[in-house]
Scaffold this motif. Structure first.
Motif, mmCIF file in Angstrom:
data_model
loop_
_atom_site.group_PDB
_atom_site.id
_atom_site.type_symbol
_atom_site.label_atom_id
_atom_site.label_comp_id
_atom_site.label_asym_id
_atom_site.label_seq_id
_atom_site.Cartn_x
_atom_site.Cartn_y
_atom_site.Cartn_z
ATOM 1 N N LEU A 163 -26.604 -38.562 31.832
ATOM 2 C CA LEU A 163 -26.155 -38.720 30.610
ATOM 3 C C LEU A 163 -25.881 -37.513 29.809
ATOM 4 N N ASP A 164 -25.299 -36.731 30.262
ATOM 5 C CA ASP A 164 -25.020 -35.202 29.918
ATOM 6 C C ASP A 164 -23.871 -35.356 28.822
ATOM 7 N N PRO A 165 -23.966 -34.324 28.115
ATOM 8 C CA PRO A 165 -22.874 -34.190 27.003
ATOM 9 C C PRO A 165 -21.594 -34.010 27.620
ATOM 10 N N ASP A 166 -21.442 -33.078 28.610
ATOM 11 C CA ASP A 166 -20.268 -32.797 29.284
ATOM 12 C C ASP A 166 -19.602 -34.103 29.684
ATOM 13 N N LEU B 108 -20.589 -22.945 25.744
ATOM 14 C CA LEU B 108 -20.064 -21.880 26.812
ATOM 15 C C LEU B 108 -19.979 -22.326 28.244
ATOM 16 N N HIS B 109 -20.208 -23.588 28.524
ATOM 17 C CA HIS B 109 -20.514 -23.931 29.919
ATOM 18 C C HIS B 109 -19.396 -23.691 30.752
ATOM 19 N N ASP B 110 -18.161 -23.825 30.179
ATOM 20 C CA ASP B 110 -16.762 -23.844 31.111
ATOM 21 C C ASP B 110 -16.022 -22.346 31.084
ATOM 22 N N ILE B 111 -17.075 -21.463 30.406
ATOM 23 C CA ILE B 111 -15.877 -20.044 30.142
ATOM 24 C C ILE B 111 -15.639 -19.422 31.736
ATOM 25 N N GLY B 112 -16.466 -20.020 32.739
ATOM 26 C CA GLY B 112 -16.120 -19.260 34.043
ATOM 27 C C GLY B 112 -15.087 -19.940 34.631
ATOM 28 N N LEU C 162 -20.095 -37.185 28.514
ATOM 29 C CA LEU C 162 -19.782 -37.907 27.171
ATOM 30 C C LEU C 162 -18.495 -37.530 26.538
ATOM 31 N N ASP C 163 -18.264 -36.294 26.779
ATOM 32 C CA ASP C 163 -16.871 -35.860 26.100
ATOM 33 C C ASP C 163 -15.881 -35.963 26.937
ATOM 34 N N TYR C 164 -16.069 -35.529 28.355
ATOM 35 C CA TYR C 164 -14.796 -35.757 29.032
ATOM 36 C C TYR C 164 -14.333 -37.066 29.323
ATOM 37 N N LEU C 165 -15.183 -38.103 29.483
ATOM 38 C CA LEU C 165 -14.612 -39.325 29.720
ATOM 39 C C LEU C 165 -13.844 -39.808 28.334
ATOM 40 N N ASN C 166 -14.443 -39.536 27.445
ATOM 41 C CA ASN C 166 -13.641 -40.107 26.097
ATOM 42 C C ASN C 166 -12.385 -39.107 25.754
ATOM 43 N N ARG C 167 -12.456 -37.827 25.940
ATOM 44 C CA ARG C 167 -11.545 -37.093 25.774
ATOM 45 C C ARG C 167 -10.328 -37.334 26.610
ATOM 46 N N ASP C 168 -10.338 -37.145 27.970
ATOM 47 C CA ASP C 168 -9.392 -37.466 28.906
ATOM 48 C C ASP C 168 -8.996 -38.969 28.639
ATOM 49 N N SER D 128 -11.141 -27.194 23.630
ATOM 50 C CA SER D 128 -11.197 -28.397 22.995
ATOM 51 C C SER D 128 -12.318 -29.359 23.531
ATOM 52 N N HIS D 129 -12.423 -29.238 25.011
ATOM 53 C CA HIS D 129 -13.434 -29.805 25.611
ATOM 54 C C HIS D 129 -14.772 -29.081 25.394
ATOM 55 N N SER D 130 -14.752 -28.011 25.342
ATOM 56 C CA SER D 130 -16.084 -27.216 25.218
ATOM 57 C C SER D 130 -16.620 -27.336 23.759
ATOM 58 N N LEU D 131 -15.718 -27.577 22.858
ATOM 59 C CA LEU D 131 -16.404 -28.039 21.342
ATOM 60 C C LEU D 131 -16.677 -29.298 21.323
ATOM 61 N N GLY D 132 -16.120 -30.181 22.093
ATOM 62 C CA GLY D 132 -16.531 -31.504 22.182
ATOM 63 C C GLY D 132 -17.948 -31.554 22.955
ATOM 64 N N VAL D 133 -17.976 -30.871 23.874
ATOM 65 C CA VAL D 133 -19.316 -30.759 24.366
ATOM 66 C C VAL D 133 -20.512 -30.325 23.616
#
Length: 430
Positions: A180-183, A106-110, A185-191, A67-72
């Protein structure tokens, strides 16, 4: 139709497949990206919790890296749409935009369980592992469905990946990994959303109104955007203080890190045994039957956690503290404390019963150009100077105020009674 018009047409018209998301409501992806999302390597992310053991404290924190990856990806699409509309001088191609959005997805698939927490164990970076997956199992679908080079996608995620094509990967890497990366912007809001805390919530609409493309740094902000940047950095600080480095979360995380470090040190497992696992596979593989100290991992699942017996602020001026940033030094100190406790109690105290935790260094980087979009000449955009806010935020020691050394021990009554009499504090004196 020029290249900018082609990119805008693609961004505005080709992302039609909706995915419902509790944070961003609708996330639209393209039909071509559906083939990427359906890959097992991406679906596996739904079996890895974004915040690891944080659900022990915040029961709602069961959201996943999928879900985080989709948000990013969603934040990346919104960001690049704004930047393309305002672009004057940065060479951006449609192939580059497609590669960038695929990289965001795909930034987190590793990632494997607790990858961020274990990064000081000299394991391979998850970005490098992601790049390997993209050049391997994902390569055919990326090349066939998206029509972009997998090597370009890999290089946008992993700066060390080799790429010699025409996509401006350095520009896209800076967007994906910047202040100001999209990562972020998503994880702060999502978490924040899933933990039920207000600290990470960002005004994304306002932020994206104040960003501009920059040929060197990827992204610049307007003077009005400084407030948004301040909010992001302070939100990150508050999320570390209240969620990511909550005392109980740190104890559970340090327990797991301790026994994994012991197993690696003793050759029970190799680093490659960790890669590619999901949470259930991690728990099923690393059991007490394989290595008795792995029983600690099962303890954390049942919230049988060590008790904190000592806590003191980390000091950069203290050579002992700096030395304990190395996991090998902490393992040595834990063995010493366990041996001394064994002598005091007249019975064996296993080394995994003692955990010394030293949080890693954090970056609160504020290096970003500030431009005045009204005064900038169309042919020659210039980087504005950094205001007093930036200097003030740099002077504030965010990391120093968060980092504390702690010692925790198994909830054995005799051990907990003995440790305060052993003068643990002296072991941390220079």
């Amino acid at each position: 139709m020029d290249e900018s018009a082609r990119i805008l047409h693609h961004l505005e018209n080709d992302y039609t497949e909706p995915i419902r998301d509790p944070v961003w409501k609708h996330i639209y992806i393209s039909r071509e990206l559906l083939g990427v999302v359906e890959q097992e390597g991406f679906q596996k992310l739904d079996r890895i919790r974004q915040l690891g053991v944080a659900a022990l404290v915040y029961p709602g924190a069961t959201h996943t890296r999928r879900s985080h990856s989709l948000g990013v990806f969603h934040m990346a699409r919104r960001t690049i749409l704004t930047l393309v509309r305002r672009n004057r001088d940065v060479p951006i191609s449609l192939e580059g935009v497609k590669a960038f959005l695929c990289a965001a997805l795909l930034h987190d698939i590793g990632h494997y369980p607790f990858a961020h927490s274990l990064k000081d164990l000299r394991l391979e970076a998850h970005e490098a592992l992601a790049a390997r997956e993209i050049r391997g199992p994902f390569a055919a679908v990326i090349r066939g469905s998206l029509g972009v080079q997998p090597e370009a996608v890999a290089a946008i995620i992993d700066k060390g990946s080799s790429y010699h094509g025409e996509v401006n990967v350095a520009f896209f890497w800076k967007i994906l990994s910047g202040v100001l990366d999209p990562d972020k912007l998503d994880y702060l809001n999502r978490d924040a959303f899933f933990c039920g805390v207000p600290y990470g919530i960002q005004d994304v609409d306002f932020i994206l109104e104040e960003v501009f493309p920059h040929p060197v740094n990827g992204v610049a902000i307007s003077p009005k955007g400084i407030t948004a940047l301040e909010n992001i950095l302070f939100s990150k600080y508050l999320m570390y203080k209240t969620v990511y480095w909550h005392k109980t979360v740190r104890i559970a995380t340090a327990m797991i890190k301790k026994v994994i470090a012991m197993a690696l040190e003793q050759g029970v497992i190799a680093s490659g045994d960790l890669y590619g696992l999901d949470d259930e596979q991690f728990s099923a593989r690393f059991t007490a039957r394989m290595f008795p100290p792995f029983g600690i991992i099962e303890d954390t699942r049942h919230r049988c956690l060590h008790k904190q017996v000592l806590r003191l602020p980390f000091s950069e001026q203290n050579a002992v503290h700096r030395r304990l940033e190395r996991i090998s030094e902490r393992l040595g100190l834990e063995r010493e404390i366990a041996r001394e406790a064994s002598g005091v109690l007249g019975r064996e105290v296993p080394p995994e019963w003692i955990v010394v935790d030293v949080p890693e260094r954090l970056s609160f980087d504020v290096e970003i150009p500030v431009i005045d979009p009204v005064s900038v000449e169309p042919e020659e955009p210039e980087t504005g100077g950094r205001g007093s806010l930036f200097r003030t935020m740099e002077q504030r020691d965010f990391t120093g105020s968060l980092r504390t050394i702690s010692v925790s021990a198994r909830r054995d009554p005799g051990l907990l009674a003995a440790l305060p009499r052993m003068g643990l504090e002296r072991r941390f004196e220079p």
